[in-house]
Design a protein around this motif. Structure first.
Motif, PDB file in Angstrom:
ATOM      1  N   TYR A 197       0.841  -1.199   0.000  1.00 43.62           N
ATOM      2  CA  TYR A 197       0.000   0.000   0.000  1.00 43.62           C
ATOM      3  C   TYR A 197       0.880   1.254   0.000  1.00 43.62           C
ATOM      4  O   TYR A 197       0.665   2.178  -0.785  1.00 43.62           O
ATOM      5  CB  TYR A 197      -0.917  -0.016   1.219  1.00 43.62           C
ATOM      6  N   GLU A 198       1.879   1.271   0.871  1.00 47.08           N
ATOM      7  CA  GLU A 198       2.763   2.436   0.957  1.00 47.08           C
ATOM      8  C   GLU A 198       3.507   2.660  -0.349  1.00 47.08           C
ATOM      9  O   GLU A 198       3.759   3.806  -0.757  1.00 47.08           O
ATOM     10  CB  GLU A 198       3.763   2.240   2.105  1.00 47.08           C
ATOM     11  N   ALA A 199       3.848   1.560  -1.029  1.00 47.35           N
ATOM     12  CA  ALA A 199       4.571   1.662  -2.301  1.00 47.35           C
ATOM     13  C   ALA A 199       3.635   1.975  -3.462  1.00 47.35           C
ATOM     14  O   ALA A 199       4.107   2.148  -4.598  1.00 47.35           O
ATOM     15  CB  ALA A 199       5.319   0.360  -2.571  1.00 47.35           C
ATOM     16  N   GLY A 200       2.336   2.056  -3.211  1.00 47.33           N
ATOM     17  CA  GLY A 200       1.381   2.384  -4.255  1.00 47.33           C
ATOM     18  C   GLY A 200       1.136   1.260  -5.242  1.00 47.33           C
ATOM     19  O   GLY A 200       0.746   1.503  -6.388  1.00 47.33           O
ATOM     20  N   LEU A 201       1.315  -0.002  -4.796  1.00 44.09           N
ATOM     21  CA  LEU A 201       1.209  -1.139  -5.700  1.00 44.09           C
ATOM     22  C   LEU A 201      -0.118  -1.878  -5.595  1.00 44.09           C
ATOM     23  O   LEU A 201      -0.302  -2.904  -6.263  1.00 44.09           O
ATOM     24  CB  LEU A 201       2.370  -2.120  -5.443  1.00 44.09           C
ATOM     25  N   VAL A 202      -1.029  -1.396  -4.750  1.00 44.67           N
ATOM     26  CA  VAL A 202      -2.361  -1.983  -4.668  1.00 44.67           C
ATOM     27  C   VAL A 202      -3.395  -0.904  -4.986  1.00 44.67           C
ATOM     28  O   VAL A 202      -3.160   0.290  -4.765  1.00 44.67           O
ATOM     29  CB  VAL A 202      -2.635  -2.613  -3.281  1.00 44.67           C
ATOM     30  N   ASN A 203      -4.536  -1.334  -5.504  1.00 41.94           N
ATOM     31  CA  ASN A 203      -5.534  -0.383  -5.990  1.00 41.94           C
ATOM     32  C   ASN A 203      -6.068   0.535  -4.899  1.00 41.94           C
ATOM     33  O   ASN A 203      -6.441   1.679  -5.171  1.00 41.94           O
ATOM     34  CB  ASN A 203      -6.695  -1.128  -6.643  1.00 41.94           C
ATOM     35  N   GLU A 204      -6.134   0.054  -3.661  1.00 37.76           N
ATOM     36  CA  GLU A 204      -6.648   0.892  -2.590  1.00 37.76           C
ATOM     37  C   GLU A 204      -5.801   2.149  -2.414  1.00 37.76           C
ATOM     38  O   GLU A 204      -6.315   3.215  -2.077  1.00 37.76           O
ATOM     39  CB  GLU A 204      -6.706   0.105  -1.268  1.00 37.76           C
ATOM     40  N   ALA A 205      -4.477   2.033  -2.619  1.00 39.79           N
ATOM     41  CA  ALA A 205      -3.592   3.189  -2.467  1.00 39.79           C
ATOM     42  C   ALA A 205      -3.894   4.235  -3.529  1.00 39.79           C
ATOM     43  O   ALA A 205      -3.957   5.439  -3.231  1.00 39.79           O
ATOM     44  CB  ALA A 205      -2.135   2.748  -2.553  1.00 39.79           C
ATOM     45  N   SER A 206      -4.085   3.814  -4.783  1.00 36.54           N
ATOM     46  CA  SER A 206      -4.403   4.778  -5.841  1.00 36.54           C
ATOM     47  C   SER A 206      -5.782   5.376  -5.635  1.00 36.54           C
ATOM     48  O   SER A 206      -5.992   6.573  -5.870  1.00 36.54           O
ATOM     49  CB  SER A 206      -4.308   4.103  -7.205  1.00 36.54           C
ATOM     50  N   ARG A 207      -6.718   4.572  -5.155  1.00 36.77           N
ATOM     51  CA  ARG A 207      -8.069   5.079  -4.871  1.00 36.77           C
ATOM     52  C   ARG A 207      -8.047   6.127  -3.763  1.00 36.77           C
ATOM     53  O   ARG A 207      -8.635   7.197  -3.894  1.00 36.77           O
ATOM     54  CB  ARG A 207      -8.966   3.909  -4.463  1.00 36.77           C
ATOM     55  N   ASP A 208      -7.349   5.837  -2.685  1.00 39.02           N
ATOM     56  CA  ASP A 208      -7.348   6.724  -1.518  1.00 39.02           C
ATOM     57  C   ASP A 208      -6.586   8.017  -1.766  1.00 39.02           C
ATOM     58  O   ASP A 208      -6.855   9.031  -1.123  1.00 39.02           O
ATOM     59  CB  ASP A 208      -6.763   6.006  -0.298  1.00 39.02           C
ATOM     60  N   HIS A 209      -5.622   7.989  -2.685  1.00 42.48           N
ATOM     61  CA  HIS A 209      -4.774   9.165  -2.916  1.00 42.48           C
ATOM     62  C   HIS A 209      -4.951   9.741  -4.309  1.00 42.48           C
ATOM     63  O   HIS A 209      -4.139  10.563  -4.744  1.00 42.48           O
ATOM     64  CB  HIS A 209      -3.313   8.795  -2.665  1.00 42.48           C
ATOM     65  N   ASP A 210      -6.007   9.292  -4.990  1.00 41.62           N
ATOM     66  CA  ASP A 210      -6.363   9.831  -6.314  1.00 41.62           C
ATOM     67  C   ASP A 210      -5.179   9.760  -7.275  1.00 41.62           C
ATOM     68  O   ASP A 210      -4.795  10.749  -7.897  1.00 41.62           O
ATOM     69  CB  ASP A 210      -6.857  11.277  -6.172  1.00 41.62           C
ATOM     70  N   ARG A 211      -4.618   8.554  -7.392  1.00 43.11           N
ATOM     71  CA  ARG A 211      -3.506   8.330  -8.293  1.00 43.11           C
ATOM     72  C   ARG A 211      -3.909   7.313  -9.361  1.00 43.11           C
ATOM     73  O   ARG A 211      -4.869   6.565  -9.179  1.00 43.11           O
ATOM     74  CB  ARG A 211      -2.287   7.783  -7.527  1.00 43.11           C
ATOM     75  N   PRO A 212      -3.173   7.240 -10.469  1.00 46.80           N
ATOM     76  CA  PRO A 212      -3.465   6.211 -11.480  1.00 46.80           C
ATOM     77  C   PRO A 212      -3.333   4.812 -10.883  1.00 46.80           C
ATOM     78  O   PRO A 212      -2.502   4.570 -10.001  1.00 46.80           O
ATOM     79  CB  PRO A 212      -2.404   6.460 -12.558  1.00 46.80           C
ATOM     80  N   ALA A 213      -4.158   3.897 -11.363  1.00 44.36           N
ATOM     81  CA  ALA A 213      -4.119   2.527 -10.864  1.00 44.36           C
ATOM     82  C   ALA A 213      -2.777   1.882 -11.206  1.00 44.36           C
ATOM     83  O   ALA A 213      -2.249   2.081 -12.297  1.00 44.36           O
ATOM     84  CB  ALA A 213      -5.259   1.716 -11.465  1.00 44.36           C
ATOM     85  N   PRO A 214      -2.212   1.099 -10.285  1.00 43.83           N
ATOM     86  CA  PRO A 214      -0.930   0.443 -10.558  1.00 43.83           C
ATOM     87  C   PRO A 214      -1.129  -0.762 -11.472  1.00 43.83           C
ATOM     88  O   PRO A 214      -2.253  -1.250 -11.637  1.00 43.83           O
ATOM     89  CB  PRO A 214      -0.486  -0.004  -9.156  1.00 43.83           C
TER      90      PRO A 214
END
Length: 326
Positions: A197-214
């Motif tokens: 999650y911290e590395a932005g490699l799961v979808n929840e991280a991109s969802r929560d921080h409005d980033r492109p899906a990994p």
């Protein structure tokens, strides 16, 4: 000196608290460990989740049992409190109507059951319950057939995130077996998920921080922080295998030792040494032969055993050893 009036005091907004209850219900189905899931309004898999009403509900557990049955049609057996999830910014379902300022707190529970009936049996009266394989949610946790297929891409993503940061590289090496000296610790499910999650490699991280899906790791995301709650439950269960006879809460009344080993492997994600596992089971004194044979093994009939519980004299009941991989 004159005391400051209430008008001079700093203004602090009142923030309410809503309490919800989440259930991680684990069973065995078709040689897989599965978790009971429902559907969030957007169709994303979610845990059974409901509100605690301090006026109506006498205890958390009774409230949990009631709404899980209402949502899924499934009655709970063994239940234990898991953890309280109350981080600021939880995107969890709202426990009760109210202002957005209310703090959302969820009390998670772990439940085990021998009943892995087809989820279609629960799909009545508009219910959308399903048994979801745990290794669909966490494919990197399944080492029964060797390193997971997604592991190289996962490691590459983590290394790109870490760069030359020694602290991050040490964390990665401690959670994933990057070097021959690193042992895979199956209990650290939550720490591995939180690293991803911290590395932005799961979808929840991109969802929560409005980033492109990994790029996909072949994993199934969940609503809110429910995947984190499931990771906590699976890690707890894997740890308890070694010091409590919890595996038998997933087993039918009669089982073969091969059935028991398959169950241990399905939960731990490890391939276990057959003879060492059987010797370990015999040493515990937790099972007794029934004198009956199972005829549906696809080969030679195998002896059926039953769980006989803790030692009568001491009341103690050990867990099962998870011997080296085959």
């Amino acid at each position: 000196m004159t005391a400051p009036s209430s008008a001079d005091a700093p203004h602090t907004a009142e923030v309410g608290v809503r309490i919800g209850l989440s259930a991680v219900v684990i069973a065995l189905h078709n040689r897989q460990a599965v978790v009971l899931t429902t559907r969030a309004p957007d169709g994303t898999p979610a845990l059974p989740f409901g509100p605690f009403d301090p006026v109506k509900d006498r205890t958390f557990e009774l409230a949990l049992r009631q709404f899980v049955t209402e949502q899924t049609g499934f009655p709970l057996g063994f239940v234990e409190q898991l953890y309280t999830f109350g981080d600021i910014g939880r995107a969890s379902p709202r426990a009760t109507p109210g202002p957005q300022a209310a703090r959302e707190v969820s009390v998670g529970y772990l439940a085990l059951t021998t009943n892995s009936a087809n989820a279609a049996d629960f799909a009545t009266e508009g219910r959308a319950a399903a048994w979801t394989p745990l290794f669909d949610i966490f494919p990197w946790e399944d080492w029964r057939c060797g390193p997971p297929a997604s592991l190289p891409n996962l490691i590459d993503g983590l290394k790109r995130w870490a760069g030359s940061d020694a602290r991050r590289l040490t964390r990665i090496d401690g959670l994933f077996p990057l070097s021959p000296d690193t042992r895979w610790n199956e209990e650290r499910v939550l720490e591995r998920y939180e690293l991803l999650y911290e590395a932005g490699l799961v979808n929840e991280a991109s969802r929560d921080h409005d980033r492109p899906a990994p790029p996909s790791l072949g994993d199934l995301s969940m609503a809110s922080d429910h995947r984190r709650i499931v990771a906590t439950g699976l890690g707890r269960l894997r740890a308890k295998l070694k010091y409590r006879p919890v595996l038998f809460d997933l087993m039918p009344d009669r089982f073969t030792l091969s059935n028991l080993q398959t169950a241990a492997e399905a939960v731990s994600g490890l391939a276990l040494h057959k003879q060492n596992f059987r010797r370990g089971v015999e040493r515990t004194g937790l099972v007794s032969a029934t004198g009956q044979l199972a005829t549906d093994t696809g080969g030679r009939p195998a002896e059926l055993f039953r769980y006989i519980g803790p030692d009568v004299a001491t009341g103690s009941a050990p867990g099962l050893a998870l011997p080296g991989q085959r």
